[in-house]
Motif scaffolding. Structure first.
Motif, PDB file in Angstrom:
ATOM      1  N   GLY A  89      -5.553  45.747  46.519  1.00 43.08           N
ATOM      2  CA  GLY A  89      -6.377  46.087  47.662  1.00 43.08           C
ATOM      3  C   GLY A  89      -7.173  47.361  47.454  1.00 43.08           C
ATOM      4  N   PRO A  90      -7.941  47.752  48.452  1.00 38.16           N
ATOM      5  CA  PRO A  90      -8.780  48.954  48.338  1.00 38.16           C
ATOM      6  C   PRO A  90      -7.997  50.227  48.027  1.00 38.16           C
ATOM      7  CG  PRO A  90      -9.417  47.651  50.247  1.00 38.16           C
ATOM      8  CD  PRO A  90      -8.154  47.044  49.728  1.00 38.16           C
TER       9      PRO A  90
ATOM     10  N   ARG B 183      -6.457  54.497  44.100  1.00 33.02           N
ATOM     11  CA  ARG B 183      -5.465  55.237  43.315  1.00 33.02           C
ATOM     12  C   ARG B 183      -5.663  55.018  41.822  1.00 33.02           C
ATOM     13  NH1 ARG B 183      -0.550  53.711  47.474  1.00 33.02           N
ATOM     14  NH2 ARG B 183      -1.296  55.051  49.165  1.00 33.02           N
ATOM     15  N   LEU B 184      -6.102  53.836  41.445  1.00 36.36           N
ATOM     16  CA  LEU B 184      -6.435  53.606  40.038  1.00 36.36           C
ATOM     17  C   LEU B 184      -7.604  54.488  39.624  1.00 36.36           C
ATOM     18  CD1 LEU B 184      -6.088  49.727  39.877  1.00 36.36           C
ATOM     19  CD2 LEU B 184      -4.684  51.368  38.612  1.00 36.36           C
ATOM     20  N   GLY B 185      -8.596  54.607  40.514  1.00 34.59           N
ATOM     21  CA  GLY B 185      -9.731  55.476  40.214  1.00 34.59           C
ATOM     22  C   GLY B 185      -9.312  56.919  40.043  1.00 34.59           C
ATOM     23  N   GLU B 186      -8.390  57.378  40.872  1.00 31.74           N
ATOM     24  CA  GLU B 186      -7.886  58.750  40.752  1.00 31.74           C
ATOM     25  C   GLU B 186      -7.159  58.945  39.421  1.00 31.74           C
ATOM     26  OE1 GLU B 186      -5.472  58.920  44.203  1.00 31.74           O
ATOM     27  OE2 GLU B 186      -7.120  59.397  45.578  1.00 31.74           O
ATOM     28  N   ALA B 187      -6.340  57.951  39.049  1.00 33.87           N
ATOM     29  CA  ALA B 187      -5.605  58.047  37.787  1.00 33.87           C
ATOM     30  C   ALA B 187      -6.558  58.049  36.597  1.00 33.87           C
ATOM     31  CB  ALA B 187      -4.614  56.882  37.670  1.00 33.87           C
ATOM     32  N   LEU B 188      -7.622  57.246  36.668  1.00 35.82           N
ATOM     33  CA  LEU B 188      -8.624  57.241  35.599  1.00 35.82           C
ATOM     34  C   LEU B 188      -9.307  58.596  35.500  1.00 35.82           C
ATOM     35  CD1 LEU B 188     -10.288  53.748  36.209  1.00 35.82           C
ATOM     36  CD2 LEU B 188      -8.903  54.381  34.228  1.00 35.82           C
ATOM     37  N   ALA B 189      -9.709  59.155  36.652  1.00 38.48           N
ATOM     38  CA  ALA B 189     -10.429  60.425  36.654  1.00 38.48           C
ATOM     39  C   ALA B 189      -9.583  61.550  36.069  1.00 38.48           C
ATOM     40  CB  ALA B 189     -10.858  60.770  38.077  1.00 38.48           C
ATOM     41  N   GLU B 190      -8.278  61.519  36.345  1.00 33.71           N
ATOM     42  CA  GLU B 190      -7.393  62.565  35.815  1.00 33.71           C
ATOM     43  C   GLU B 190      -7.354  62.559  34.297  1.00 33.71           C
ATOM     44  OE1 GLU B 190      -3.616  62.000  37.583  1.00 33.71           O
ATOM     45  OE2 GLU B 190      -4.241  62.669  39.580  1.00 33.71           O
ATOM     46  N   ARG B 191      -7.696  61.402  33.697  1.00 31.89           N
ATOM     47  CA  ARG B 191      -7.673  61.279  32.227  1.00 31.89           C
ATOM     48  C   ARG B 191      -9.068  61.153  31.637  1.00 31.89           C
ATOM     49  NH1 ARG B 191      -3.523  59.442  34.829  1.00 31.89           N
ATOM     50  NH2 ARG B 191      -1.409  59.675  33.995  1.00 31.89           N
ATOM     51  N   GLY B 192     -10.073  61.519  32.421  1.00 28.38           N
ATOM     52  CA  GLY B 192     -11.431  61.512  31.918  1.00 28.38           C
ATOM     53  C   GLY B 192     -12.028  60.128  31.740  1.00 28.38           C
ATOM     54  N   MET B 193     -11.516  59.153  32.475  1.00 26.42           N
ATOM     55  CA  MET B 193     -12.031  57.800  32.380  1.00 26.42           C
ATOM     56  C   MET B 193     -12.609  57.381  33.726  1.00 26.42           C
ATOM     57  SD  MET B 193      -9.124  55.816  30.056  1.00 26.42           S
ATOM     58  CE  MET B 193      -7.693  56.303  31.029  1.00 26.42           C
TER      59      MET B 193
END
Length: 263
Positions: free
Chosen positions: A242-243, A248-258
């Protein structure tokens, strides 16, 4: 209780307060809590009046407004309101421990500790059976594992946490697996067990929840690197994703520069 998106914001330094309606303080300054994002430390605990809360407090606690914060806290009449300061205090030390391969002397000490757990357990010896079961069933849900051993889920999960404290197991988004340290303990004294290679890449964050995790796994998506190959729209189209999980996936990606693949 701190919600997953709040934990992620604490780690990023965006939130540093929580407000709770308690009959008494449930934490104290210096308390370090192990969470899905690592250690969160309590930096202050202060009783405050509901009327004293301000817009800045709401922002620092992640509330939509000071009025919304007051409404939540006033829903528990007779309880005092406590202001709790929070900060991210670093990764969980068990993450480093589980990568450390013990020598023969340390393996002997760990096995002696396992023997003491077995001797003290009201359920009888359980440590070796649990390690063996997790070893052959990585990523299987805890209720299924507990049932295979004839155990009640919550009690068995509490026992597994004892193994995790010693760095022998690690929690996955769904289920568990042995750590390299745990594998060394299980294999000591005999031939190494043949195991599937450990997946490369960054594991899916546990903060997305089990339904989203199952949806991603069903699609063959097991790492954040694979998530980055999809657009948010593609992910939201998957069953169980869901949204909030996508956020939360976007946040996890951003924390790793992705980031997600552009649409």
């Amino acid at each position: 209780m701190i919600r997953p998106h709040e934990l992620a914001a604490i780690r990023r330094g965006e939130l540093d307060l929580a407000f709770r309606a308690w009959d008494r303080p449930r934490v104290r300054v210096g308390t370090r809590m192990r969470t899905a994002v690592g250690l969160v430390e309590v930096t202050e605990v202060e009783r405050v009046a509901l009327s004293a809360l301000r817009a800045q407090d709401a922002r620092r606690a992640g509330a939509a407004s000071v009025q919304a914060l007051r409404e939540v806290l006033s829903g528990r009449p007779g309880r005092a309101v406590y202001r709790v300061g929070l900060r991210w205090a670093g990764p969980d030390p068990r993450e480093q421990l589980r990568e450390q391969i013990p020598d023969a002397a340390e393996i002997a000490r760990i096995r002696a500790w396992l023997d003491r757990l077995d001797a003290a357990s009201p359920h009888g010896p359980w440590t070796r059976a649990t390690l063996a079961l997790i070893d052959r069933s990585p990523g299987v849900r805890a209720p299924e594992l507990a049932a295979e051993l004839g155990r009640e889920t919550l009690s068995w999960k509490a026992d597994v946490r004892k193994l995790k404290e010693k760095g022998l197991t690690e929690s996955l988004a769904i289920g568990y697996r042995l750590s390299p340290r745990g594998e060394a303990v299980v294999d000591a004294g005999g031939p190494p067990r043949e195991r599937a290679p450990r997946p490369s890449g960054t594991a899916l964050p546990r903060t997305i929840g089990a339904p989203a995790t199952r949806g991603l796994l069903a699609e063959g998506i097991t790492t954040l690197e694979q998530v980055a190959e999809r657009t948010p729209e593609e992910l939201r189209a998957l069953h169980g994703v869901g949204p909030i999980a996508v956020e939360r996936l976007g946040e996890a990606l951003a924390e790793r520069g992705m980031a997600f693949r552009p649409g």
